[in-house]
Design a protein around this motif. Structure first.
Motif, PDB file in Angstrom:
ATOM      1  N   TYR A 163     -60.527 -40.820  22.619  1.00  0.00           N
ATOM      2  CA  TYR A 163     -60.060 -40.531  23.906  1.00  0.00           C
ATOM      3  C   TYR A 163     -61.076 -40.397  25.012  1.00  0.00           C
ATOM      4  CZ  TYR A 163     -56.206 -39.538  20.816  1.00  0.00           C
ATOM      5  OH  TYR A 163     -55.060 -39.474  20.028  1.00  0.00           O
ATOM      6  N   GLY A 164     -62.372 -40.305  24.760  1.00  0.00           N
ATOM      7  CA  GLY A 164     -63.228 -40.296  25.624  1.00  0.00           C
ATOM      8  C   GLY A 164     -63.823 -38.694  25.927  1.00  0.00           C
ATOM      9  N   HIS A 165     -65.242 -38.584  26.605  1.00  0.00           N
ATOM     10  CA  HIS A 165     -65.714 -37.089  26.632  1.00  0.00           C
ATOM     11  C   HIS A 165     -65.005 -36.091  27.549  1.00  0.00           C
ATOM     12  CE1 HIS A 165     -69.262 -37.422  24.161  1.00  0.00           C
ATOM     13  NE2 HIS A 165     -69.297 -38.977  24.605  1.00  0.00           N
ATOM     14  N   ASN A 166     -64.268 -36.932  28.564  1.00  0.00           N
ATOM     15  CA  ASN A 166     -63.522 -36.014  29.482  1.00  0.00           C
ATOM     16  C   ASN A 166     -62.253 -35.378  28.804  1.00  0.00           C
ATOM     17  OD1 ASN A 166     -64.971 -36.557  31.633  1.00  0.00           O
ATOM     18  ND2 ASN A 166     -63.841 -38.409  32.512  1.00  0.00           N
ATOM     19  N   ALA A 167     -61.801 -36.285  27.954  1.00  0.00           N
ATOM     20  CA  ALA A 167     -60.558 -35.531  26.890  1.00  0.00           C
ATOM     21  C   ALA A 167     -61.270 -34.395  26.037  1.00  0.00           C
ATOM     22  CB  ALA A 167     -59.914 -36.864  26.096  1.00  0.00           C
ATOM     23  N   GLY A 168     -62.485 -34.594  25.535  1.00  0.00           N
ATOM     24  CA  GLY A 168     -63.202 -33.576  24.679  1.00  0.00           C
ATOM     25  C   GLY A 168     -63.244 -32.585  25.586  1.00  0.00           C
ATOM     26  N   ASP A 169     -63.691 -32.556  26.841  1.00  0.00           N
ATOM     27  CA  ASP A 169     -63.986 -31.222  27.576  1.00  0.00           C
ATOM     28  C   ASP A 169     -62.567 -30.741  27.879  1.00  0.00           C
ATOM     29  OD1 ASP A 169     -66.539 -31.954  27.741  1.00  0.00           O
ATOM     30  OD2 ASP A 169     -66.568 -32.720  29.785  1.00  0.00           O
ATOM     31  N   MET A 170     -61.474 -31.344  28.229  1.00  0.00           N
ATOM     32  CA  MET A 170     -60.243 -30.679  28.333  1.00  0.00           C
ATOM     33  C   MET A 170     -59.880 -30.171  27.033  1.00  0.00           C
ATOM     34  SD  MET A 170     -56.578 -31.133  27.349  1.00  0.00           S
ATOM     35  CE  MET A 170     -56.703 -32.544  26.686  1.00  0.00           C
ATOM     36  N   VAL A 171     -60.070 -30.466  26.034  1.00  0.00           N
ATOM     37  CA  VAL A 171     -59.563 -29.701  24.762  1.00  0.00           C
ATOM     38  C   VAL A 171     -60.609 -28.432  24.685  1.00  0.00           C
ATOM     39  CG1 VAL A 171     -59.798 -29.696  22.179  1.00  0.00           C
ATOM     40  CG2 VAL A 171     -59.091 -31.920  23.416  1.00  0.00           C
ATOM     41  N   LEU A 172     -61.683 -28.575  24.972  1.00  0.00           N
ATOM     42  CA  LEU A 172     -62.670 -27.414  24.993  1.00  0.00           C
ATOM     43  C   LEU A 172     -61.964 -26.313  25.832  1.00  0.00           C
ATOM     44  CD1 LEU A 172     -66.027 -28.995  24.793  1.00  0.00           C
ATOM     45  CD2 LEU A 172     -65.021 -27.755  23.014  1.00  0.00           C
ATOM     46  N   LYS A 173     -61.725 -26.576  27.128  1.00  0.00           N
ATOM     47  CA  LYS A 173     -61.380 -25.913  28.067  1.00  0.00           C
ATOM     48  C   LYS A 173     -59.970 -25.340  27.734  1.00  0.00           C
ATOM     49  CE  LYS A 173     -62.224 -28.631  31.752  1.00  0.00           C
ATOM     50  NZ  LYS A 173     -62.546 -29.035  32.963  1.00  0.00           N
ATOM     51  N   LYS A 174     -59.201 -25.873  27.280  1.00  0.00           N
ATOM     52  CA  LYS A 174     -57.658 -25.766  27.048  1.00  0.00           C
ATOM     53  C   LYS A 174     -57.724 -24.456  25.683  1.00  0.00           C
ATOM     54  CE  LYS A 174     -52.873 -26.896  26.694  1.00  0.00           C
ATOM     55  NZ  LYS A 174     -51.893 -27.956  27.068  1.00  0.00           N
ATOM     56  N   VAL A 175     -58.451 -25.058  24.689  1.00  0.00           N
ATOM     57  CA  VAL A 175     -58.501 -24.045  23.640  1.00  0.00           C
ATOM     58  C   VAL A 175     -58.996 -22.597  24.011  1.00  0.00           C
ATOM     59  CG1 VAL A 175     -59.965 -23.606  21.434  1.00  0.00           C
ATOM     60  CG2 VAL A 175     -58.785 -25.906  21.671  1.00  0.00           C
ATOM     61  N   THR A 176     -60.073 -22.798  24.936  1.00  0.00           N
ATOM     62  CA  THR A 176     -60.495 -21.420  25.334  1.00  0.00           C
ATOM     63  C   THR A 176     -59.522 -20.608  26.048  1.00  0.00           C
ATOM     64  OG1 THR A 176     -62.810 -22.480  25.595  1.00  0.00           O
ATOM     65  CG2 THR A 176     -62.494 -20.546  26.580  1.00  0.00           C
ATOM     66  N   ARG A 177     -58.793 -21.336  26.829  1.00  0.00           N
ATOM     67  CA  ARG A 177     -57.803 -20.619  27.690  1.00  0.00           C
ATOM     68  C   ARG A 177     -56.620 -20.081  26.710  1.00  0.00           C
ATOM     69  NH1 ARG A 177     -61.294 -22.170  30.982  1.00  0.00           N
ATOM     70  NH2 ARG A 177     -62.129 -20.269  30.007  1.00  0.00           N
TER      71      ARG A 177
END
Length: 274
Positions: A163-177
């Protein structure tokens, strides 16, 4: 601590000196010496509230003390000069205080940046090291239990590649939240790098930590992750261990890491206790 004590001594000594000097001297300009204790106070407490309080207190102290010392010989010119001195002193004090407050805020921001992860905004490994320097001796002294959870996001590289690194960043941030919404205020949540995280549960026995880890796992598994209209299935694997007296931080983390490794080796999306 000693520096603060010295500052308090400086403030009191300089304030007493100002009062003595102005008792024996008719020069209104000598009240400018009030800047010494005033600035020292703002150095200790760099806020606008402290600045206004100290500034007004100094002004009223000057007027009341001068009237008490020289009321029998206070012509209008003397009073006018006193007001001018007070105004000049206030301007100088405000300018210096403003600079000190800006510096203090900048230092605070830099310290915060040095201890937090720029992407997820939670603490980083450096903060964990500093925290555990105090937490481990405290836990041993009080004989309080402490549990550590280490987890990472399953197949995170595949998520980035698909999905791309932007998707990976989204996943990291949402898991954190999501996890921030579950942990206690006393818990310490850290991103140690990549997709790997640590949660320290102070004053929590292993049994409580296991229930909490399982709750985290289920919550992440049940959360919808959508990027550009595409659903991304996200799960986490967790290793958990309880602190044993005599361990250092690396040994404590290593045990949780062993649990995480086993969780990944045995199918992922699970909690393994070590």
């Amino acid at each position: 601590m000693m520096n603060r004590k010295l500052m308090y001594v400086l403030i009191l000594a300089s304030l007493a000196t100002v009062l003595v000097v102005n008792y024996y001297s008719p020069l209104e300009s000598l009240w400018m010496l009030l800047l010494i204790p005033a600035i020292a106070t703002v150095v200790l407490f760099p806020t606008w509230k402290a600045t206004i309080t100290v500034g007004l207190s100094g002004f009223f102290l000057m007027v009341i003390t001068e009237f008490a010392f020289h009321q029998e010989q206070m012509p209008y010119q003397h009073a006018a000069d006193l007001m001018i001195t007070g105004a000049v002193e206030w301007v100088v004090f405000t300018v210096i205080s403003s600079f000190r407050i800006k510096v203090a805020r900048l230092i605070t921001e830099l310290e915060h940046l040095a201890l937090t992860d720029p992407l997820t905004k939670i603490y980083n490994r450096r903060y964990l090291d500093l925290y555990m320097e105090k937490a481990i001796p405290l836990s041993e002294r009080r004989e309080d239990p402490m549990t550590l959870i280490m987890f990472d996001i399953d197949h995170f590289k595949t998520i980035n590649d698909t999905y791309g690194h932007n998707a990976g960043d989204m996943v990291l941030k949402k898991v954190t939240r999501v996890i921030e919404g579950i942990i206690r205020d006393s818990d310490v949540f850290v991103r140690t790098g990549g997709e790997e995280f640590i949660i320290v549960l102070p004053n929590a026995p292993l049994e409580q930590g296991i229930k909490f880890a399982e709750r985290i796992r289920k919550t992440v598994e049940g959360t919808r992750f959508v990027y550009k209209g595409k659903r991304i299935l996200v799960t986490i694997s967790l290793g958990i261990t309880e602190y044993i007296k005599g361990q250092d931080l690396n040994q404590f983390i290593e045990k949780a890491d062993q649990g995480l490794y086993r969780a990944k080796e045995t199918g992922r999306n699970r909690v393994v206790v070590i």
